[in-house]
Design a protein around this motif. Sequence first.
Motif, PDB file in Angstrom:
ATOM      1  N   LEU A 244       6.936   0.296  -8.015  1.00 32.48           N
ATOM      2  CA  LEU A 244       5.534   0.005  -7.751  1.00 32.48           C
ATOM      3  C   LEU A 244       4.687   1.259  -7.690  1.00 32.48           C
ATOM      4  O   LEU A 244       3.462   1.189  -7.768  1.00 32.48           O
ATOM      5  CB  LEU A 244       5.390  -0.765  -6.429  1.00 32.48           C
ATOM      6  N   SER A 245       5.331   2.406  -7.523  1.00 37.83           N
ATOM      7  CA  SER A 245       4.593   3.652  -7.331  1.00 37.83           C
ATOM      8  C   SER A 245       4.324   4.345  -8.667  1.00 37.83           C
ATOM      9  O   SER A 245       4.985   4.077  -9.672  1.00 37.83           O
ATOM     10  CB  SER A 245       5.371   4.594  -6.406  1.00 37.83           C
ATOM     11  N   THR A 246       3.352   5.240  -8.632  1.00 33.81           N
ATOM     12  CA  THR A 246       2.970   6.050  -9.792  1.00 33.81           C
ATOM     13  C   THR A 246       3.223   7.511  -9.462  1.00 33.81           C
ATOM     14  O   THR A 246       2.766   8.002  -8.425  1.00 33.81           O
ATOM     15  CB  THR A 246       1.494   5.833 -10.145  1.00 33.81           C
TER      16      THR A 246
ATOM     17  N   TYR B  17       0.835  -1.208   0.000  1.00 34.78           N
ATOM     18  CA  TYR B  17       0.000   0.000   0.000  1.00 34.78           C
ATOM     19  C   TYR B  17       0.867   1.255   0.000  1.00 34.78           C
ATOM     20  O   TYR B  17       0.602   2.208  -0.742  1.00 34.78           O
ATOM     21  CB  TYR B  17      -0.917  -0.023   1.220  1.00 34.78           C
ATOM     22  N   LEU B  18       1.911   1.253   0.836  1.00 32.30           N
ATOM     23  CA  LEU B  18       2.782   2.425   0.903  1.00 32.30           C
ATOM     24  C   LEU B  18       3.552   2.625  -0.404  1.00 32.30           C
ATOM     25  O   LEU B  18       3.833   3.763  -0.789  1.00 32.30           O
ATOM     26  CB  LEU B  18       3.764   2.289   2.067  1.00 32.30           C
ATOM     27  N   LYS B  19       3.880   1.520  -1.064  1.00 30.58           N
ATOM     28  CA  LYS B  19       4.637   1.640  -2.306  1.00 30.58           C
ATOM     29  C   LYS B  19       3.757   2.042  -3.485  1.00 30.58           C
ATOM     30  O   LYS B  19       4.226   2.722  -4.406  1.00 30.58           O
ATOM     31  CB  LYS B  19       5.338   0.310  -2.619  1.00 30.58           C
ATOM     32  N   THR B  20       2.510   1.641  -3.460  1.00 30.95           N
ATOM     33  CA  THR B  20       1.632   1.920  -4.603  1.00 30.95           C
ATOM     34  C   THR B  20       0.777   3.169  -4.419  1.00 30.95           C
ATOM     35  O   THR B  20       0.230   3.677  -5.392  1.00 30.95           O
ATOM     36  CB  THR B  20       0.702   0.716  -4.851  1.00 30.95           C
TER      37      THR B  20
ATOM     38  N   VAL C 104       1.164  14.472   4.019  1.00 29.14           N
ATOM     39  CA  VAL C 104       0.243  14.338   5.154  1.00 29.14           C
ATOM     40  C   VAL C 104      -0.421  12.963   5.177  1.00 29.14           C
ATOM     41  O   VAL C 104      -0.955  12.549   6.209  1.00 29.14           O
ATOM     42  CB  VAL C 104      -0.828  15.445   5.105  1.00 29.14           C
ATOM     43  N   SER C 105      -0.380  12.272   4.043  1.00 22.96           N
ATOM     44  CA  SER C 105      -0.885  10.907   3.994  1.00 22.96           C
ATOM     45  C   SER C 105      -0.249  10.204   2.783  1.00 22.96           C
ATOM     46  O   SER C 105       0.107  10.865   1.800  1.00 22.96           O
ATOM     47  CB  SER C 105      -2.414  10.903   3.878  1.00 22.96           C
ATOM     48  N   PRO C 106      -0.060   8.897   2.863  1.00 21.98           N
ATOM     49  CA  PRO C 106      -0.321   8.061   4.039  1.00 21.98           C
ATOM     50  C   PRO C 106       0.786   8.213   5.086  1.00 21.98           C
ATOM     51  O   PRO C 106       1.956   8.376   4.731  1.00 21.98           O
ATOM     52  CB  PRO C 106      -0.348   6.655   3.455  1.00 21.98           C
ATOM     53  N   LYS C 107       0.401   8.142   6.354  1.00 17.92           N
ATOM     54  CA  LYS C 107       1.359   8.234   7.443  1.00 17.92           C
ATOM     55  C   LYS C 107       1.897   6.833   7.727  1.00 17.92           C
ATOM     56  O   LYS C 107       1.143   5.926   8.092  1.00 17.92           O
ATOM     57  CB  LYS C 107       0.703   8.829   8.680  1.00 17.92           C
TER      58      LYS C 107
END
Length: 793
Positions: free
Chosen positions: A125-127, A50-53, A485-488
Amino acid sequence: MSTTDAAYGFQEEEAPGEKFDLNEYLRRYLRYWYLFPIGLLLAVVGAYYYLKTTQPVYEAKASLMIKDQKKGVGAGTQDIMSELGQFTGNKLVENEIHILGSRTLMAQVVKELHLEVGYWAKKGLSTLDLYKKNPISVIPELVNAYGYLNPMPIELLDSLHYKISGQDDILSFHKTYYNEWGVFKAVPNPDGDSLYREIVVRFLEPDRVARGMAGRLTVTQPNFRSTVLELVFHDTSIQKSTDVLNKLLDVYVGSSLSDKNKEASNTLDFIEERLGLITGELGEVERDVESYKSARGLTDIGAESKLFLENIQENDAKLNEINIQIRVLESVDNYIRNSADNSVAPATYMINDPVLVSLLNKFSELNLQREKYARTTQAGNPLLETVNTQLATTKQAILDNVQNLRRGLDLTRQNLEGINTRFSAGLRSIPQKEREYVGIKRQQTIKENLYLYLLQKREETALAYASTVTDSRLVDAPSASSAPVSPKKAYIALAALAIGFIIPVLLINLLFVLNNTVQGREELERISGTPVIGEIGKLKQAKNAPAEEVIKVSSRSAVAEQFRALRTNLQYLGDGSCRVLMFTSSIGGEGKSFVSINLAASLAYSDKKVILVGADLRKPTLHLRLPVQNTKGLTNYLVSKEPVETYIKPSGVHPLFDILPSGPVPPNPSELLSNGKLPMLLKELKEKYDYVLIDSPPNGLVTDAALISEYAEATLYLVRYNYTLRDHLKRIRDLNRTRRFANLSVVFNAVNYGAGYGYGYGYGGYGYGYYDNDKESKMRSTVNQLGKLLGKS
């Protein structure tokens, strides 16, 4: 209470209640301990993914002060501004909050920042959002439905060419193309980042983008007494969040100024139009005034009325004077005519005619002489006669003079009265003229006042139009946070740990809620109200190894020890002399044959002569577990007259362990068991063997077990862990309460100790792990130790 019940300390329970057992509650989780590391691992992996995507979201803030007259902002200058123009600051903070967050303003922001086209690139993995970093800019001329629903992947080939991924056509910059996305052209962006060679272009509906951005905008009033508004905007791009707030404030100020200028312009146009109409109407009214004055001969109605009043007053004064003179003449006439009566002479100071005054004075003198001569002379005296003659002449002269003066005064009075009549008529006509004139004059005054008012407002509006200023002031310019500010990550990690723990807990509780089978000894004893004479663990076996039906005498496994404990506990059945034991259960598959075979073997190993009778005539299984043939057996004995020794066979397990198989399956098992030979058989076997074990059919399905139980000295009721339904335990409770089975006890079979169930049981309270010679992992040993800590001593 039976002897068995007394030995185990059990009492019958008519309505067993559900008690909360903390140890049992914790053991249910320990039994599925492996779900917790699996759940934590999955949660951590999910959190990492989740953090990576998930794109990080940044926050931009700005502060804006609204000039709200209601709250007193700018009150000191309000009067001055109201004198200069009517378009001064008069806003409500609550209204401005809704205006700033409106979709209309945000749609204009989207249009001016060209946010209807988005650019993204993959990085691992991120955009990434390529706002103002896009190497090319796509300018759509027409976007169809497919273009709004599907992204367009673009691969940059060189500084002049590109292509859409998955297509072979090479496209050139600055040229317009038509495809399934619509009509568009692409141009290089000199300010973009050339490192990104593969990008994804999304055509977005402006209205949908505006709604989404308006949803990410928050406009609040931190202090209710203040008119300062705080604007907060969240976006995946730091630069975009700042640009959106800046553009939003520009659009807001421009919209406010545009509204005011439009209002002033419309007002000026209206005033000019009205001035033209009022000018024409005023000219017509002034001409009407002029025509009325000319027709009526008026100059000044007020002055004319005053002149009439003055003339009437003056004429009235003259008329009064004439009337006085007439009355004086009348008194003179009366005096002259009555002079012989010694009447009083009239006053002469009010007579203006000198002739009359002279005659009156002469008359008075002559009258005095006559009276003098009359007292001193005799009648007929010539002097007296002369005086009398003179008196008569004077008297006649006075009367003639009075008559003449009277006629003249009458003429004068008539003339004055005529003048008064004319003046009064003119004065009476003035109210009508004045009313008519005032009506015309009123129209003239109204038009003049309206004309002057419009002239004044035209100047005020022109001044306000020339000096229009915004009704808001920027307090803090938009600025974005450098950290998302998100995701923390800390919150996500804590949430992952919590979810990794909660999901197994929920899953285990769901399994237990949905599972209606027996899960523990305490539950079994509580619901059935029947003592548990022994527990048999689940038999472990090596992978791909054949099933072990009979436990070896040399085995030191937990299951072997449990059978030894069960063998020992047989002495507590009834009065200790029970030798004919029946094995039954609620349904098939609960382990009657397995337990009866191994208990018989265990008794044989302890030098007890044992025979196992296969009384399950409907579904015999003993011959499948022991090396014996089932061609002949109990069925043959019950229908023939041959001795039982004909059908008894050695078990092949121990010399003291024999077996009477069930034989062929008969068509009428219940009638066969109730033909009277079964009690004779059991009596004969009891004389030859120390223990007679009977493997009977399940009690919950057929009546065979009830027929056999009449001749059994004790009944061992099999309950299998995670197999027997809880509702079947109520049947055991009913059997125990009604004493339908003699010396009823329960054997808890196939207990899964390795899943965290195991706890101290048997002699000395030691766990079976002490005797276990099987290979166990360190994890298994740790789980067993935890089970001991949670178990009862």
